[in-house]
Scaffold this motif. Structure first.
Motif, PDB file in Angstrom:
ATOM      1  N   GLU A   1      46.413  44.045  38.261  1.00  0.00           N
ATOM      2  CA  GLU A   1      46.846  42.826  38.945  1.00  0.00           C
ATOM      3  C   GLU A   1      46.752  42.973  40.468  1.00  0.00           C
TER       4      GLU A   1
ATOM      5  N   THR B   1      46.104  33.184  35.813  1.00  0.00           N
ATOM      6  CA  THR B   1      45.358  33.749  36.931  1.00  0.00           C
ATOM      7  C   THR B   1      44.608  32.668  37.700  1.00  0.00           C
TER       8      THR B   1
ATOM      9  N   VAL C   1      40.423  39.408  33.817  1.00  0.00           N
ATOM     10  CA  VAL C   1      41.613  39.072  33.029  1.00  0.00           C
ATOM     11  C   VAL C   1      41.193  38.617  31.632  1.00  0.00           C
TER      12      VAL C   1
ATOM     13  N   ASN D   1      44.242  40.993  42.360  1.00  0.00           N
ATOM     14  CA  ASN D   1      44.471  39.588  42.735  1.00  0.00           C
ATOM     15  C   ASN D   1      44.438  39.423  44.251  1.00  0.00           C
TER      16      ASN D   1
ATOM     17  N   GLU E   1      55.673  41.526  37.681  1.00  0.00           N
ATOM     18  CA  GLU E   1      54.527  41.044  38.472  1.00  0.00           C
ATOM     19  C   GLU E   1      54.787  41.247  39.960  1.00  0.00           C
TER      20      GLU E   1
END
Length: 170
Positions: free
Chosen positions: A42, A86, A62, A45, A143
């Motif tokens: 992640e 996402t 993803v 991102n 997250e």
């Protein structure tokens, strides 16, 4: 460089990003599923903060990683909800970047948006019987932790690598 070569360059870079996302995901798949998701991948991102064209590689990454959902019993649900989380988060970040004054603020936008929008994955897990609010809470926390840890890492890696230049290099 011609437009065709430029488009091919962006496509190749995004294919590499997708492969790296999937690879990072499969390093620790045991902690990448369920109500607590520590996906090291992640952190990618944050690439979108440097150049918005990176988002497509992450979205594909993803999607590829979520094929593992078929082995965990989540299957098509995970492909849809995980990828939607996402993509929607990236689109919101793209809008919010207009108000960010510098790269550090853009990275903070990533942390906030992706963490709050994880409710989309919470809905998926609710559909298979997990309590929504408790699950959403643990998803936000996991997250936010991953993105908060990886934001400064990506910031300093960018100083050495220059992600924007890699995307536009001719």
């Amino acid at each position: 460089m011609s437009e065709q070569k430029s488009n091919t360059h962006v496509l190749v870079i995004n294919a590499i990003v997708a492969a790296i996302y999937a690879l990072l995901f499969f390093i620790l798949p045991q902690v990448a599923w369920g109500p607590i998701q520590f996906r090291i991948s992640e952190g990618l991102n944050h690439l979108n903060a440097f150049d918005r064209r990176y988002k497509w590689g992450v979205v594909v990454g993803v999607f590829v990683a979520n094929f593992y959902g078929f082995a965990t019993g989540l299957g098509a649900l995970d492909l849809f909800f995980g990828t939607a989380h996402t993509l929607i988060s990236f689109l919101i970040c793209d809008y919010a970047y207009r108000f960010a004054k510098d790269m550090k603020q853009r990275l903070i936008v990533d942390v906030i948006v992706f963490s709050l929008m994880i409710f989309i994955v919470g809905i998926e897990l609710y559909m298979i019987g997990m309590p929504f609010w408790a699950t959403y809470g643990t998803l936000i926390l996991s997250e936010a932790i991953i993105l908060a840890i990886t934001a400064p890492i990506m910031f300093y890696v960018n100083r050495a690598v220059d992600f924007k230049a890699k995307m536009t290099r001719r």
